[in-house]
Enzyme design. Structure first.
Site, PDB file in Angstrom:
ATOM      1  CG  ASP A  45      -0.093  -2.959  14.339  1.00 32.66           C
ATOM      2  OD1 ASP A  45      -1.204  -3.404  14.702  1.00 32.66           O
ATOM      3  OD2 ASP A  45       0.988  -3.492  14.667  1.00 32.66           O
ATOM      4  CB  SER A  46      -5.574  -3.811  12.178  1.00 36.82           C
ATOM      5  OG  SER A  46      -6.147  -2.605  12.627  1.00 36.82           O
ATOM      6  CG  ASP A  84      -1.370  -0.439  17.470  1.00 38.69           C
ATOM      7  OD1 ASP A  84      -0.781  -0.620  18.547  1.00 38.69           O
ATOM      8  OD2 ASP A  84      -1.959  -1.334  16.842  1.00 38.69           O
ATOM      9  CE  LYS A 114      -3.447  -1.504  20.297  1.00 39.72           C
ATOM     10  NZ  LYS A 114      -2.514  -2.609  19.991  1.00 39.72           N
ATOM     11  CD  GLU A 116       0.794  -6.180  19.146  1.00 39.44           C
ATOM     12  OE1 GLU A 116       1.575  -7.147  19.100  1.00 39.44           O
ATOM     13  OE2 GLU A 116      -0.020  -5.928  18.243  1.00 39.44           O
ATOM     14  CD  GLU A 183      -6.023  -9.252  19.263  1.00 35.90           C
ATOM     15  OE1 GLU A 183      -5.395  -8.188  19.430  1.00 35.90           O
ATOM     16  OE2 GLU A 183      -6.262  -9.734  18.142  1.00 35.90           O
TER      17      GLU A 183
HETATM   18  O1  KIV Z   1      -4.143  -3.027  15.352  1.00 34.19           O
HETATM   19  C1  KIV Z   1      -5.280  -3.096  15.830  1.00 34.19           C
HETATM   20  O2  KIV Z   1      -6.290  -2.795  15.192  1.00 34.19           O
HETATM   21  C2  KIV Z   1      -5.395  -3.555  17.211  1.00 34.19           C
HETATM   22  C3  KIV Z   1      -6.761  -3.872  17.722  1.00 34.19           C
HETATM   23  C4  KIV Z   1      -7.208  -5.156  17.198  1.00 34.19           C
HETATM   24  C5  KIV Z   1      -6.816  -3.814  19.203  1.00 34.19           C
HETATM   25  O3  KIV Z   1      -4.411  -3.695  17.876  1.00 34.19           O
END
Ligand code: KIV
Length: 287
Positions: A45-46, A84, A114, A116, A183
């Site tokens: 989600d970056s 994510d 993924k 968090e 992280e």
């Molecule tokens: O959103 C993302 O790119 C991430 C990575 C930094 C692990 O969660």
């Protein structure tokens, strides 16, 4: 190259074989990092910050994630593709979390998701895993809630905070997660998490002791210029390359040096002569 599987990645841990993970958000980047041989491609989600231009990752929606995960899927042939789960996609009801996790698998073709860390998330992770979807956990700095938790700095700097992060990682492993992103914690904390977990740890800004490493690809290739975290190693200056290329194009068009004969298709001379003689030609062109 054989397709990377969760089982194969987990077998590497006792042998000390490092796992590589990078982010991708579309077809070309997915294809390039896959061809480079990364084990895991994360549609992170970056996306919100490095591609969509948001200030943080919290505005990112499921629709945006699915749209980009589908594009990345078309480029990734061998790596494990992980979607994510964005902020608010898994923090409400269990049903909503399951629906959203399924969308990553069924609509976007991801191999897993993924999540968090947040208090109680191990139950949600467990329900998603029970539904047959591999889940990767994420502890330490969790960007979706960073703003409300004191900013984007290191986590686990004192012994009590470090112990809480170890406990969170153990809870997610207990829920059935297949790997853990760690992280921005001190290297000693990452080392301890890696020692305590049976599943592989994948570090970002957490030193060298994890079972693997992940970076945001736009940081690594120098395409995201707003800021560069201290832990990033830049392997290319892509923004500068693109800026130079675009400026050269602007210059060439203005100077009339592009397009040149090599970029232009000429009509066969006989046809050109007929075309020029034909009084209707101009009218045809305008229709
Ligand atoms: O959103 C993302 O790119 C991430 C990575 C930094 C692990 O969660």
């Amino acid at each position: 190259m054989p397709k990377v599987t969760v089982e194969e990645l987990q077998r590497r841990k006792p042998q000390g074989g490092k796992i590589t993970m990078l982010t991708a958000y579309d077809y070309p980047l997915g294809k390039l990092v896959d061809e480079a041989g990364v084990d895991i491609v994360l549609v992170g989600d970056s996306l919100g910050m490095v591609v969509l231009g948001y200030e943080t990752t919290t505005p990112v929606t499921m629709e945006e994630m699915i749209h980009h995960a589908k594009a990345a899927r078309r480029g990734v042939a061998n790596a494990l593709l992980i979607g994510d789960m964005p902020f608010l996609s898994f923090r409400g009801s269990l049903d909503e979390a399951l629906t959203n996790a399924r969308r990553f698998i069924q609509e976007a073709g991801c191999d897993g998701v993924k999540v968090e860390w947040k208090t109680g998330i191990e139950h949600t992770a467990n329900a998603i895993i029970d539904a047959g979807i591999p889940v990767m956990g994420h502890v330490g700095l969790t960007p979706q809630t960073a703003a409300s938790e004191g900013g984007f700095g290191m986590r686990g700097k004192d012994a009590a905070a470090a112990s809480r992060i170890v406990a969170q990682a153990l809870a997610l492993e207990g829920a059935g997660c297949f790997a853990m992103v760690v992280e921005c914690v001190p290297d000693l904390v990452a080392q301890e998490i890696t020692r305590r977990l049976r599943i592989p740890t994948i570090g970002i800004g957490s030193g060298p002791w994890c079972d693997g490493q992940v970076l945001v690809t736009y940081d690594l290739i120098g395409l995201f210029e707003r800021f560069t975290p201290r832990f990033v190693k830049r392997y290319a200056e892509t923004a500068a390359i693109i800026r130079r290329a675009a400026a050269s194009y602007v210059q060439d068009v203005k100077a009339g040096t592009f397009p040149g004969p090599e970029h232009t298709v000429a009509m066969p001379p006989q046809e050109a002569a007929k075309f020029k003689l034909n009084p209707q030609s101009k009218i045809h062109l305008m229709q």
